[in-house]
Design a protein around this motif. Structure first.
Motif, PDB file in Angstrom:
ATOM      1  N   GLU A 192      17.543 -59.406  20.461  1.00  0.00           N
ATOM      2  CA  GLU A 192      16.673 -58.624  19.919  1.00  0.00           C
ATOM      3  C   GLU A 192      17.132 -58.084  18.391  1.00  0.00           C
ATOM      4  OE1 GLU A 192      16.668 -55.322  22.525  1.00  0.00           O
ATOM      5  OE2 GLU A 192      15.531 -56.766  24.314  1.00  0.00           O
ATOM      6  N   PHE A 193      18.411 -58.115  18.566  1.00  0.00           N
ATOM      7  CA  PHE A 193      19.015 -57.584  17.132  1.00  0.00           C
ATOM      8  C   PHE A 193      18.731 -58.790  16.329  1.00  0.00           C
ATOM      9  CE2 PHE A 193      22.913 -57.269  14.447  1.00  0.00           C
ATOM     10  CZ  PHE A 193      22.497 -56.267  13.495  1.00  0.00           C
ATOM     11  N   ALA A 194      18.717 -60.183  16.489  1.00  0.00           N
ATOM     12  CA  ALA A 194      18.668 -60.928  15.742  1.00  0.00           C
ATOM     13  C   ALA A 194      17.069 -60.973  15.302  1.00  0.00           C
ATOM     14  CB  ALA A 194      18.527 -62.582  16.337  1.00  0.00           C
ATOM     15  N   GLN A 195      16.278 -60.727  16.168  1.00  0.00           N
ATOM     16  CA  GLN A 195      14.601 -60.709  15.516  1.00  0.00           C
ATOM     17  C   GLN A 195      14.585 -59.583  14.656  1.00  0.00           C
ATOM     18  OE1 GLN A 195      12.590 -62.763  16.381  1.00  0.00           O
ATOM     19  NE2 GLN A 195      12.389 -63.371  18.354  1.00  0.00           N
ATOM     20  N   SER A 196      15.230 -58.551  14.906  1.00  0.00           N
ATOM     21  CA  SER A 196      15.032 -57.204  13.915  1.00  0.00           C
ATOM     22  C   SER A 196      15.413 -57.724  12.528  1.00  0.00           C
ATOM     23  CB  SER A 196      15.844 -56.124  14.335  1.00  0.00           C
ATOM     24  OG  SER A 196      17.290 -56.103  14.313  1.00  0.00           O
TER      25      SER A 196
END
Length: 347
Positions: A311-315
Motif C-alpha cells: 500500500e505504501f508503494a502504491q501511495s
C-alpha cells in the motif's frame, strides 16, 4: 485539473492489487491476471485517450539503454593498468536496468533538453551506482557473491582490487561530467557536479549506509527507515533526475518538481526491493534473496507487513505521478511509465 484512470494487466506482481478475473488470457496458463488501477493526473489528458498509455516503455528503455551502454563502454575502455579496468568494466557493463541514466535522460528531455546533453551525467550516475554495488557486496559490508546474475567484483578480482575499482569509478564520474558535457552552460555543469557530490557523500548515500549499519539488529520506526532509504537508495536516483533537468535547462520550479518525483520513485524502488527480497528466489532476482532477513535488518515488509508495504508503494506511485501533472504529457510519458515499471518490476 483532469483525472484519468487506466487499468492494465500485470502478471506476477508483488504489489497490493486485486485479481480482475480467475480466467487467464490465451498463452497465460497457470497465471492469474492482476489488474492495477493507476490514476494519472494531467491537465492535458482526457479520460479514455491517455497520451502516456500510448507510450512504449519497453522500446524506450531498450533504445536508451543501448545508447547508455555504448557510452559507458567508450568512457571506460580496457587500458593500462589492465586489471583495474577489467574490474571496473566487469561491474559497470554487467547489465542492469539503467534506471538512473534513464531518469537523467528522461528528465532532461522533459524540460526541453536533448539526450546528448544528458548522457555524461547519465553515465556518471551509473558509475556512482556501480561503485556503491561493488562496495556493498564486500565481505565487510553485505558479504554477497552474486550481483546481476554474475559473481560479484571481489569474488573475481579480490577485495583489494574491488575497493580500488569502486574508488576509480567514483572519481571518474565527476571527471566525466566535467570533460564530456558539451553544449551546456558551465554554471549548469558545475551545478550538476555539486548535485552528484552531495547525493553520494556524508549527507547522501553514505549517510544512509552508516545509519543502516548502526541499526542492524535493532528495531527502528518508519521515520528512521525512511531516512535510511531516502539517503541510501533514493538520493542517487533523485540526483540523476535532477542533474538531467539541470543540464536540460530546467527552471527552479521544474527542477523542484522533478526532485520530488524522483525522491518518491527512489523510495518506491527500495520498498519494492524489500518486497522482492522476501517474495522471490535468488535465481529470479539475480542476487541473493533473503539477505535483509538473515542480517536482521528492518525492512518495509517487516515494519508495515507485506500488505502495508504494498500500500505504501502504491501511495508513492500516486505522489510521483502527481508531480508530473504540470508538464507536457508526451514529454512526461517516460517518467510516468518508469514509476510504474519500478512499482511492478519482478527483479
Amino acid at each position: 485539473m483532469a483525472y484519468a484512470t487506466a487499468s492494465f494487466v500485470v502478471y506476477g506482481t508483488n504489489l497490493a492489487i486485486k485479481p480482475a478475473s480467475r480466467r487467464s488470457p490465451a498463452g497465460s496458463a497457470g497465471r492469474r491476471p492482476m489488474v492495477a488501477v493507476v490514476r494519472c493526473v494531467s491537465t492535458r489528458m482526457e479520460t479514455g485517450n491517455l497520451v502516456v498509455d500510448q507510450f512504449d516503455l519497453k522500446e524506450y528503455m531498450a533504445e536508451k539503454g543501448r545508447k547508455v551502454n555504448e557510452a559507458l563502454d567508450l568512457a571506460v575502455p580496457l587500458r593500462h593498468p589492465e586489471v583495474i579496468h577489467r574490474s571496473m568494466r566487469h561491474s559497470l557493463l554487467a547489465g542492469g536496468k539503467r534506471v538512473r541514466p534513464l531518469l537523467a535522460i528522461a528528465s532532461c528531455e522533459l524540460v526541453g533538453g536533448d539526450e546528448k546533453a544528458a548522457m555524461p551525467v547519465a553515465c556518471a550516475s551509473e558509475m556512482i551506482h556501480t561503485m556503491s554495488l561493488i562496495h556493498d557486496d564486500l565481505p565487510c559490508m553485505d558479504n554477497d557473491d552474486l550481483r546481476r546474475g554474475q559473481p560479484t567484483n571481489h569474488v573475481l578480482f579480490g577485495e583489494d582490487t574491488a575497493i580500488l575499482a569502486g574508488d576509480a569509478l567514483l572519481s571518474f564520474a565527476f571527471e566525466h561530467v566535467a570533460v564530456s558535457t558539451v553544449g551546456v552552460a558551465p554554471e549548469r555543469v558545475l551545478r550538476s557536479i555539486v548535485e552528484l557530490g552531495n547525493c553520494v557523500g556524508s549527507e547522501g548515500l553514505v549517510a544512509g549506509q552508516i545509519v543502516d549499519i548502526s541499526c542492524e539488529g535493532k528495531v527502528v520506526d518508519k521515520d528512521v527507515l525512511e531516512y535510511i532509504h531516502i539517503h541510501k537508495t533514493a538520493r542517487l536516483l533523485e540526483g540523476a533526475a535532477v542533474c538531467g533537468a539541470i543540464v536540460g535547462g530546467g527552471d527552479e520550479e521544474e527542477v523542484k518538481r522533478i526532485r520530488s518525483y524522483a525522491r518518491c520513485v527512489g523510495l518506491l524502488f527500495q520498498v519494492v526491493d524489500d518486497i522482492l527480497d522476501v517474495t522471490k528466489t535468488s535465481e529470479e532476482l539475480g542476487k541473493t534473496a533473503g539477505k535483509d532477513l538473515a542480517s536482521d535488518k528492518t525492512t518495509y515488509p517487516k515494519l508495515l507487513g507485506l500488505d502495508g508495504a504494498r500500500e505504501f508503494a502504491q501511495s508513492l506511485v500516486r505522489k510521483a505521478e502527481g508531480e508530473l501533472a504540470v508538464f507536457d504529457a508526451a514529454r512526461a510519458a517516460p517518467l510516468y511509465h518508469l514509476a510504474r515499471y519500478i512499482a511492478y518490476r519482478q527483479n
